[in-house]
Structures are given as C-alpha cells and as structure tokens.
Design a protein around this motif. Structure first.
Motif, short mmCIF file in Angstrom:
data_model
loop_
_atom_site.label_atom_id
_atom_site.label_comp_id
_atom_site.label_asym_id
_atom_site.label_seq_id
_atom_site.Cartn_x
_atom_site.Cartn_y
_atom_site.Cartn_z
N TRP A 53 -15.07 -11.12 3.50
CA TRP A 53 -13.87 -11.34 2.68
C TRP A 53 -12.94 -10.13 2.76
O TRP A 53 -11.75 -10.27 3.00
CB TRP A 53 -14.28 -11.63 1.25
N PHE A 54 -13.49 -8.94 2.55
CA PHE A 54 -12.69 -7.71 2.62
C PHE A 54 -12.03 -7.57 3.99
O PHE A 54 -10.83 -7.32 4.10
CB PHE A 54 -13.55 -6.49 2.31
N GLY A 55 -12.83 -7.73 5.03
CA GLY A 55 -12.30 -7.58 6.39
C GLY A 55 -11.20 -8.58 6.71
O GLY A 55 -10.17 -8.23 7.29
N LEU A 56 -11.39 -9.84 6.31
CA LEU A 56 -10.38 -10.86 6.59
C LEU A 56 -9.10 -10.63 5.80
O LEU A 56 -8.00 -10.87 6.31
CB LEU A 56 -10.95 -12.25 6.31
N VAL A 57 -9.22 -10.15 4.56
CA VAL A 57 -8.02 -9.84 3.78
C VAL A 57 -7.25 -8.70 4.45
O VAL A 57 -6.03 -8.78 4.61
CB VAL A 57 -8.38 -9.48 2.32
N VAL A 58 -7.94 -7.66 4.85
CA VAL A 58 -7.27 -6.54 5.53
C VAL A 58 -6.60 -7.04 6.81
O VAL A 58 -5.43 -6.73 7.07
CB VAL A 58 -8.25 -5.39 5.83
N GLN A 64 -1.92 -4.21 12.71
CA GLN A 64 -0.96 -3.26 13.27
C GLN A 64 -1.69 -2.15 14.02
O GLN A 64 -2.68 -1.62 13.52
CB GLN A 64 -0.11 -2.64 12.16
N TRP A 65 -1.16 -1.82 15.18
CA TRP A 65 -1.75 -0.78 16.01
C TRP A 65 -0.68 0.26 16.39
O TRP A 65 -0.82 0.96 17.38
CB TRP A 65 -2.36 -1.39 17.27
N ASP A 66 0.39 0.35 15.58
CA ASP A 66 1.55 1.17 15.91
C ASP A 66 1.26 2.67 15.97
O ASP A 66 1.76 3.37 16.84
CB ASP A 66 2.67 0.95 14.89
N ASP A 67 0.51 3.16 15.03
CA ASP A 67 0.21 4.59 14.96
C ASP A 67 -1.26 4.77 14.55
O ASP A 67 -1.96 3.80 14.32
CB ASP A 67 1.16 5.31 13.99
N ALA A 68 -1.69 6.02 14.46
CA ALA A 68 -3.10 6.30 14.19
C ALA A 68 -3.56 5.74 12.85
O ALA A 68 -4.64 5.15 12.75
CB ALA A 68 -3.36 7.80 14.25
N LEU A 69 -2.76 5.90 11.81
CA LEU A 69 -3.15 5.41 10.49
C LEU A 69 -3.23 3.89 10.46
O LEU A 69 -4.21 3.32 9.97
CB LEU A 69 -2.19 5.92 9.42
N ALA A 70 -2.23 3.23 11.02
CA ALA A 70 -2.23 1.77 11.07
C ALA A 70 -3.41 1.25 11.88
O ALA A 70 -4.09 0.30 11.48
CB ALA A 70 -0.91 1.25 11.64
N ALA A 71 -3.68 1.89 13.00
CA ALA A 71 -4.80 1.48 13.85
C ALA A 71 -6.13 1.68 13.12
O ALA A 71 -7.02 0.83 13.22
CB ALA A 71 -4.78 2.25 15.16
N ALA A 72 -6.25 2.78 12.39
CA ALA A 72 -7.49 3.04 11.64
C ALA A 72 -7.73 1.96 10.59
O ALA A 72 -8.86 1.47 10.45
CB ALA A 72 -7.43 4.42 10.99
N ILE A 76 -10.85 -0.63 10.63
CA ILE A 76 -11.79 -0.74 9.50
C ILE A 76 -11.91 -2.19 9.06
O ILE A 76 -13.01 -2.69 8.79
CB ILE A 76 -11.36 0.18 8.34
N GLY A 77 -10.79 -2.90 8.98
CA GLY A 77 -10.82 -4.32 8.62
C GLY A 77 -11.60 -5.13 9.63
O GLY A 77 -12.38 -6.03 9.28
N LEU A 78 -11.40 -4.82 10.90
CA LEU A 78 -12.11 -5.53 11.98
C LEU A 78 -13.62 -5.27 11.88
O LEU A 78 -14.42 -6.20 11.99
CB LEU A 78 -11.56 -5.07 13.32
N LEU A 79 -14.00 -4.02 11.67
CA LEU A 79 -15.42 -3.69 11.53
C LEU A 79 -16.05 -4.40 10.33
O LEU A 79 -17.17 -4.89 10.41
CB LEU A 79 -15.61 -2.18 11.40
N ALA A 80 -15.31 -4.45 9.22
CA ALA A 80 -15.83 -5.12 8.03
C ALA A 80 -16.03 -6.62 8.28
O ALA A 80 -17.04 -7.20 7.87
CB ALA A 80 -14.90 -4.90 6.85
N ALA A 81 -15.08 -7.24 8.96
CA ALA A 81 -15.20 -8.67 9.26
C ALA A 81 -16.38 -8.93 10.20
O ALA A 81 -17.13 -9.90 10.01
CB ALA A 81 -13.90 -9.19 9.88
N ILE A 82 -16.56 -8.07 11.18
CA ILE A 82 -17.69 -8.22 12.09
C ILE A 82 -19.01 -8.03 11.34
O ILE A 82 -19.95 -8.81 11.51
CB ILE A 82 -17.58 -7.24 13.28
N LYS A 83 -19.07 -6.99 10.51
CA LYS A 83 -20.29 -6.73 9.73
C LYS A 83 -20.61 -7.93 8.84
O LYS A 83 -21.76 -8.37 8.78
CB LYS A 83 -20.12 -5.48 8.88
N GLY A 84 -19.60 -8.44 8.14
CA GLY A 84 -19.83 -9.59 7.27
C GLY A 84 -20.33 -10.79 8.03
O GLY A 84 -21.26 -11.48 7.59
#
Length: 129
Positions: A53-58, A64-72, A76-84
């Motif tokens: 749920w957390f990963g999919l909401v994020v 966005q992959w525009d800059d380092a912060l956006a990519a991070a 993190i959202g992608l990792l959470a969705a995969i983990k879930g």
C-alpha cells in the motif's frame, strides 16, 4: 523539484530517522521481533499489505527521476511495493533474508544507523531545496 517530492522526502525521512534510532536503541528486541515475524503468517501478510500500500501510494503520486532526491523517493516507493508483493506472495518464506538480524544484533544496529542516515539525508535535502 515538485512539492510532492519535498513532502514525501520529509515524511519518509522523518520516519526513517525515528525507525533507525528505534532499531539501534532496541536492538536487543529486534532478534525476537524478526523471529516472530518469520513464524507468524498473519503478521507477515499484514506487513506485506502495508508495504505494498505504501509503495503504491508513493508510486502513484511520485514517478519522477529528475534529480537525486526525486529518484530516491521513487526508488524507495518501488522497493516498498516490491517488498509488499514478495511478502504477500511468498509469506514467511521471503523472511529468510531477515535471518542476519536475529542471528547478529550488530547487523541490526548497523542497519538502523544506515536507515537513520538515509532519513537524515532526505530531511536535510527536502528543507535545503
């Protein structure tokens, strides 16, 4: 950099700082927690639901992959969705990856410090932007 990037960086960052400090401060209970987590299929299922749920909401709000912060944040959202997904599909079998945490409390402490440092970076970057 978008407002949603900054909001998510602050939210996730503060959570990571608190969770990281909690793991370091309570590392003596982490081994017990991981063991119970591995053995309790209901707890593993609930954790999978929450992580997915957390990963999919994020990801729904922030792809966005525009800059380092956006990519991070997106990563993190992608990792959470995969983990879930992995926890929901494979259950306790997937928790074998957590074995180092209940076998060696120093690993948990190091992981807690790493998470807290990532959180600190996210919070700092979101306010510095």
């Amino acid at each position: 950099m978008t407002d949603i990037t900054l909001v998510l960086a602050r939210y996730i960052g503060i959570y990571f700082v608190v969770a990281g400090i909690a793991v370091v401060a309570r590392r003596d209970t982490i081994g017990q927690f991981v063991q119970r987590y591995r053995e309790d299929n209901v707890l593993t299922f609930i954790a999978g639901v929450l992580a997915l749920w957390f990963g999919l909401v994020v990801l729904a709000l922030h792809w966005q992959w525009d800059d380092a912060l956006a990519a991070a944040i997106t990563f993190i959202g992608l990792l959470a969705a995969i983990k879930g997904t992995v926890l929901l599909v494979f259950g306790g079998k997937a928790t074998v990856l957590a074995r180092p945490f209940d076998e060696n409390l120093h690993v948990a402490a190091v992981w807690g410090v790493v998470i807290a440092l990532i959180g600190t970076f996210l919070v700092w970057a979101s306010f510095a932007a």
